[in-house]
Design a protein around this motif. Structure first.
Motif, PDB file in Angstrom:
ATOM      1  N   ASP A  92       0.863  -1.183   0.000  1.00  0.00           N
ATOM      2  CA  ASP A  92       0.000   0.000   0.000  1.00  0.00           C
ATOM      3  C   ASP A  92       0.899   1.231   0.000  1.00  0.00           C
ATOM      4  O   ASP A  92       1.623   1.486   0.966  1.00  0.00           O
ATOM      5  N   CYS A  95       0.071   4.597   2.869  1.00  0.00           N
ATOM      6  CA  CYS A  95      -0.930   3.812   3.608  1.00  0.00           C
ATOM      7  C   CYS A  95      -1.651   4.593   4.687  1.00  0.00           C
ATOM      8  O   CYS A  95      -2.721   4.186   5.149  1.00  0.00           O
ATOM      9  N   GLY A  98      -3.848   3.140   7.721  1.00  0.00           N
ATOM     10  CA  GLY A  98      -3.977   1.726   7.418  1.00  0.00           C
ATOM     11  C   GLY A  98      -5.313   1.229   6.920  1.00  0.00           C
ATOM     12  O   GLY A  98      -5.521   0.012   6.858  1.00  0.00           O
ATOM     13  N   LEU A 101      -4.576  -0.822   3.708  1.00  0.00           N
ATOM     14  CA  LEU A 101      -3.529  -1.768   4.072  1.00  0.00           C
ATOM     15  C   LEU A 101      -4.085  -2.910   4.912  1.00  0.00           C
ATOM     16  O   LEU A 101      -3.815  -4.096   4.645  1.00  0.00           O
ATOM     17  N   ALA A 113       1.339  -7.867   4.076  1.00  0.00           N
ATOM     18  CA  ALA A 113       0.961  -6.546   3.575  1.00  0.00           C
ATOM     19  C   ALA A 113       1.939  -5.517   4.116  1.00  0.00           C
ATOM     20  O   ALA A 113       2.163  -5.441   5.329  1.00  0.00           O
ATOM     21  N   GLY A 115       3.060  -1.447   4.223  1.00  0.00           N
ATOM     22  CA  GLY A 115       2.613  -0.073   4.034  1.00  0.00           C
ATOM     23  C   GLY A 115       3.791   0.876   3.971  1.00  0.00           C
ATOM     24  O   GLY A 115       4.704   0.790   4.796  1.00  0.00           O
ATOM     25  N   VAL A 144       1.737  -7.608   8.907  1.00  0.00           N
ATOM     26  CA  VAL A 144       1.849  -6.218   8.453  1.00  0.00           C
ATOM     27  C   VAL A 144       3.229  -5.667   8.775  1.00  0.00           C
ATOM     28  O   VAL A 144       3.738  -5.845   9.882  1.00  0.00           O
TER      29      VAL A 144
END
Length: 245
Positions: A92, A95, A98, A101, A113, A115, A144
């Motif tokens: 992303d 981001c 979020g 994201l 994922a 960001g 993340v």
């Protein structure tokens, strides 16, 4: 199996809070002044101000709906339409706190994922710490990662991600060539067959042109509808979609 998602627990702030406040306060002020003019018998300017104030209040309501609810639903639909298998690597760009994201992260329990952001304040309360707190609240922190970086020079090798997304971020780059660089970078870090989705309320046509110049496939631009209006159709959001061959 992809787990349930929804971004029901995080705090995602307000986009361009000063603009929203300006619309709301301006609408109230014009409407109040219209009432004063009616009281002193100045009917024509009162009507003009009343119409203007009403339009600003409606614009503020649309803006608030978009930033607090509409964009959530639009991105849910967009991500669902992609038919993710659950093992993708997602990036992303810009981001923020979020929203997109973490929606993507919820759909890739076997993937990850990432960001990228510079953590400016176009969005209220924007910070890496706020995004990580949201990731924990949404139950996706294990997949993340956050990177502080400029999207014009992404710190990732070629062909790293299966999906690159961006929501209302590329337009924050002030110069046209810088925005083009960001779009080129998004395509560069996609794997062959990887997909790109960039939502923005200006410059979408130019993003599409840059992607075509770089050899992207299936490039098209489409309107995301009234749920993604920042005050009215003059600030509508479009999606740029493409695939890396």
């Amino acid at each position: 199996m992809v787990e349930p998602r929804g971004n029901a627990h995080g705090r995602y702030g307000v986009d361009a809070p000063a603009v929203l406040a300006g619309l709301a306060l301006g609408g109230v002020a014009e409407t109040a002044l219209a009432a004063v003019l009616v009281a002193v018998g100045w009917a024509v300017p009162a009507v003009v101000l009343l119409i203007g104030g009403g339009m600003m209040i409606i614009g503020a309501a649309l803006f608030a709906h978009t930033t607090l609810r509409g964009k959530f639903r639009v991105w849910d639909a967009e991500l669902d339409r992609l038919g993710l298998t659950g093992s993708e690597r997602v990036l992303d760009m810009g981001c923020g706190r979020g929203l997109v994201l973490l929606k993507a992260a919820a759909r890739v329990p076997g993937g990850d994922a990432t960001g990228v952001d510079l953590w400016t304040h176009d969005q209220s309360g924007n910070s890496g710490e706020a995004t990580l707190a949201n990731a924990r609240a949404e139950g996706v922190a294990d997949r993340v990662a956050l990177v502080t970086a400029d999207m014009r020079g992404l710190p990732f090798p070629d062909a790293t991600f299966d999906l690159v997304v961006s929501s209302l971020a590329v337009h924050n780059i002030v110069d046209a060539e810088g925005r083009a660089d960001a779009v080129r970078e998004a395509l560069r870090v996609l794997k062959p067959g990887g997909r790109l989705r960039v939502a923005d309320f200006r410059n979408a046509g130019r993003y599409a042109d840059v992607l075509r110049e770089c050899g992207a496939a299936d490039v098209h631009v489409y309107d995301l509808g009234w749920r993604f209006w920042y005050g009215g159709p003059h600030a509508k959001t479009s999606m740029v979609a493409a695939t890396r061959p």
